[in-house]
Write a protein that holds these residues in place. Sequence first.
Motif, PDB file in Angstrom:
ATOM      1  N   VAL A  90       0.690  -1.163   0.040  1.00 52.14           N
ATOM      2  CA  VAL A  90      -0.048  -0.034  -0.088  1.00 52.14           C
ATOM      3  C   VAL A  90       0.879   1.292   0.048  1.00 52.14           C
ATOM      4  N   ALA A  91       1.830   1.137   0.855  1.00 48.81           N
ATOM      5  CA  ALA A  91       2.884   2.447   1.039  1.00 48.81           C
ATOM      6  C   ALA A  91       3.559   2.542  -0.362  1.00 48.81           C
ATOM      7  N   ARG A  92       3.989   1.589  -0.765  1.00 50.83           N
ATOM      8  CA  ARG A  92       4.805   1.474  -2.137  1.00 50.83           C
ATOM      9  C   ARG A  92       3.972   2.296  -3.301  1.00 50.83           C
ATOM     10  N   ASP A  93       2.718   1.639  -3.486  1.00 52.84           N
ATOM     11  CA  ASP A  93       1.915   2.075  -4.327  1.00 52.84           C
ATOM     12  C   ASP A  93       1.438   3.477  -4.423  1.00 52.84           C
ATOM     13  N   SER A  94       1.245   3.954  -3.040  1.00 56.51           N
ATOM     14  CA  SER A  94       0.937   5.367  -2.987  1.00 56.51           C
ATOM     15  C   SER A  94       2.272   6.280  -3.671  1.00 56.51           C
ATOM     16  N   VAL A  95       3.326   5.908  -2.864  1.00 52.79           N
ATOM     17  CA  VAL A  95       4.594   6.518  -3.610  1.00 52.79           C
ATOM     18  C   VAL A  95       4.837   6.430  -4.956  1.00 52.79           C
ATOM     19  N   VAL A  96       4.544   5.385  -5.623  1.00 55.07           N
ATOM     20  CA  VAL A  96       4.721   5.172  -7.188  1.00 55.07           C
ATOM     21  C   VAL A  96       3.469   6.158  -7.801  1.00 55.07           C
ATOM     22  N   THR A  97       2.506   6.278  -7.324  1.00 55.31           N
ATOM     23  CA  THR A  97       1.490   7.122  -7.728  1.00 55.31           C
ATOM     24  C   THR A  97       1.831   8.494  -7.764  1.00 55.31           C
ATOM     25  N   LEU A  98       2.362   9.098  -6.650  1.00 59.81           N
ATOM     26  CA  LEU A  98       2.861  10.314  -6.503  1.00 59.81           C
ATOM     27  C   LEU A  98       4.072  10.753  -7.431  1.00 59.81           C
ATOM     28  N   ILE A  99       4.934   9.892  -7.405  1.00 64.03           N
ATOM     29  CA  ILE A  99       6.157  10.085  -8.538  1.00 64.03           C
ATOM     30  C   ILE A  99       5.372  10.037  -9.927  1.00 64.03           C
ATOM     31  N   LYS A 100       4.663   9.362 -10.435  1.00 61.94           N
ATOM     32  CA  LYS A 100       4.313   9.454 -11.694  1.00 61.94           C
ATOM     33  C   LYS A 100       3.264  10.556 -12.014  1.00 61.94           C
ATOM     34  N   GLU A 101       2.679  11.227 -10.881  1.00 62.42           N
ATOM     35  CA  GLU A 101       1.940  12.588 -11.147  1.00 62.42           C
ATOM     36  C   GLU A 101       3.127  13.760 -11.116  1.00 62.42           C
ATOM     37  N   PHE A 102       4.188  13.481 -10.407  1.00 65.69           N
ATOM     38  CA  PHE A 102       5.301  14.309 -10.439  1.00 65.69           C
ATOM     39  C   PHE A 102       5.929  14.382 -11.639  1.00 65.69           C
ATOM     40  N   ILE A 103       6.302  13.265 -12.224  1.00 63.72           N
ATOM     41  CA  ILE A 103       6.751  13.359 -13.501  1.00 63.72           C
ATOM     42  C   ILE A 103       5.908  14.263 -14.410  1.00 63.72           C
ATOM     43  N   ASP A 104       4.463  13.753 -14.372  1.00 70.25           N
ATOM     44  CA  ASP A 104       3.749  14.665 -15.499  1.00 70.25           C
ATOM     45  C   ASP A 104       3.817  16.106 -15.241  1.00 70.25           C
ATOM     46  N   VAL A 105       4.003  16.443 -13.958  1.00 68.44           N
ATOM     47  CA  VAL A 105       4.000  18.045 -13.720  1.00 68.44           C
ATOM     48  C   VAL A 105       5.171  18.262 -14.235  1.00 68.44           C
ATOM     49  N   ILE A 106       6.409  17.880 -14.009  1.00 70.38           N
ATOM     50  CA  ILE A 106       7.642  18.347 -14.491  1.00 70.38           C
ATOM     51  C   ILE A 106       7.682  18.452 -15.933  1.00 70.38           C
ATOM     52  N   ALA A 107       7.331  17.313 -16.523  1.00 73.20           N
ATOM     53  CA  ALA A 107       7.215  17.457 -18.207  1.00 73.20           C
ATOM     54  C   ALA A 107       6.361  18.206 -18.824  1.00 73.20           C
ATOM     55  N   GLU A 108       5.236  18.713 -18.228  1.00 75.47           N
ATOM     56  CA  GLU A 108       4.414  19.732 -18.708  1.00 75.47           C
ATOM     57  C   GLU A 108       5.144  21.187 -18.470  1.00 75.47           C
ATOM     58  N   LYS A 109       5.531  21.331 -17.433  1.00 73.01           N
ATOM     59  CA  LYS A 109       6.215  22.568 -17.055  1.00 73.01           C
ATOM     60  C   LYS A 109       7.472  22.949 -17.943  1.00 73.01           C
ATOM     61  N   ARG A 110       7.933  21.908 -18.164  1.00 72.03           N
ATOM     62  CA  ARG A 110       9.448  22.071 -18.987  1.00 72.03           C
ATOM     63  C   ARG A 110       9.147  21.889 -20.556  1.00 72.03           C
ATOM     64  N   GLY A 111       7.803  21.813 -20.843  1.00 63.27           N
ATOM     65  CA  GLY A 111       7.794  21.372 -22.462  1.00 63.27           C
ATOM     66  C   GLY A 111       8.542  19.969 -22.843  1.00 63.27           C
ATOM     67  N   LEU A 112       8.432  18.963 -22.202  1.00 65.00           N
ATOM     68  CA  LEU A 112       9.022  17.831 -22.518  1.00 65.00           C
ATOM     69  C   LEU A 112       7.897  16.797 -22.635  1.00 65.00           C
ATOM     70  N   SER A 113       8.154  15.611 -23.120  1.00 66.56           N
ATOM     71  CA  SER A 113       7.329  14.393 -23.145  1.00 66.56           C
ATOM     72  C   SER A 113       8.025  13.391 -22.603  1.00 66.56           C
ATOM     73  N   TYR A 114       7.396  12.308 -22.260  1.00 62.33           N
ATOM     74  CA  TYR A 114       7.840  11.181 -21.530  1.00 62.33           C
ATOM     75  C   TYR A 114       7.141  10.049 -21.684  1.00 62.33           C
ATOM     76  N   THR A 115       7.673   8.697 -21.507  1.00 61.77           N
ATOM     77  CA  THR A 115       7.007   7.391 -21.597  1.00 61.77           C
ATOM     78  C   THR A 115       7.471   6.689 -20.252  1.00 61.77           C
ATOM     79  N   ILE A 116       6.633   5.738 -19.644  1.00 57.79           N
ATOM     80  CA  ILE A 116       6.958   5.112 -18.611  1.00 57.79           C
ATOM     81  C   ILE A 116       6.829   3.481 -19.118  1.00 57.79           C
ATOM     82  N   GLU A 117       7.794   2.615 -18.712  1.00 59.60           N
ATOM     83  CA  GLU A 117       7.963   1.313 -19.344  1.00 59.60           C
ATOM     84  C   GLU A 117       8.125   0.420 -18.192  1.00 59.60           C
ATOM     85  N   PRO A 118       6.998  -0.307 -17.709  1.00 58.08           N
ATOM     86  CA  PRO A 118       6.882  -1.301 -16.450  1.00 58.08           C
ATOM     87  C   PRO A 118       7.909  -2.276 -16.637  1.00 58.08           C
ATOM     88  N   VAL A 119       8.659  -2.520 -15.501  1.00 53.03           N
ATOM     89  CA  VAL A 119       9.766  -3.478 -15.742  1.00 53.03           C
ATOM     90  C   VAL A 119       9.418  -4.825 -14.687  1.00 53.03           C
TER      91      VAL A 119
END
Length: 281
Positions: free
Chosen positions: A159-188
């Motif tokens: 539960v704790a891990r999933d919560s942190v992963v969700t926050l990280i992915k939201e943060f990535i989206d914010v940074i990418a949008e702010k800086r005019g970048l695109s991104y992809t996430i590939e599960p391993v």
Amino acid sequence: GSKAMRGELTLQDLHRLVDKQGVSLYDALKEHNLNPDAIEHMEYKRPVKSFTEIHIEQGKVLEHEAKPIGVVTGIAAPERFYVTIRGNADHSGATPMNLRHDALCGASKIILGIEEIASMQEEPPVVGTVGVVEVTPGAMNVIPGAVKMGVDIRSISKVARDSVVTLIKEFIDVIAEKRGLSYTIEPVAQDHPVVMNPAMIREIEEAVQSVGIDYMTMPSGAGHDAMHWADDVPTGMIFIPCRDGISHNPAEFADMDHIVTGAKVLDTVLRKLSLESTKLD
């Protein structure tokens, strides 16, 4: 190996997993005259009474506490994924600062964000690591156009891990949008944290006490074969110290006295577990 024995490794996985040179696990197995096409028939289906594993701790706790044995209570499990950030690989001299879309600067913000987000989750704790960073094109006079990062998030609590992963992915989206970048996430990988069987913990503790060795109970921050058996088979795990907590490294070292002590404990545990009178219910 343990995933294959449990029927958790598919042919698709063997083709999907590749090393830094782009060699798939499938091709690596083929090169060693093995038969990866039979992977889905490798599940071990005979009855198993228990599963016991011994391993170096891969951390500094036992060494710091001067304990020769650790009795593992649970195993943290990782969620791993690659994040590829894409910007524009423009000339470093001809592109003013306000017109840049620097993938490495964006990735740097994200790396620090991962550290901060994981640190905020204290109980139960979560650890976050970016252990792989590949920058393209990798020239001093070219603004980085793409960065691939390998992200590893672990906790004893899903539960704790999933919560942190969700926050990280939201943060990535914010940074990418702010800086005019695109991104992809590939599960391993997305493994499940597990707790060790209470009866197995008791058996290992009794074995340690019978040979007169000091010990401590502790969780494992690293993943192990035992985690793939724990849901279906009574599972226990024994740790011995390793110097400076180093593992997966040529400097990895375990003192021979600790190895012998661990072997004595393992021998005692297995002899007891092999008795028909030993019940793990």
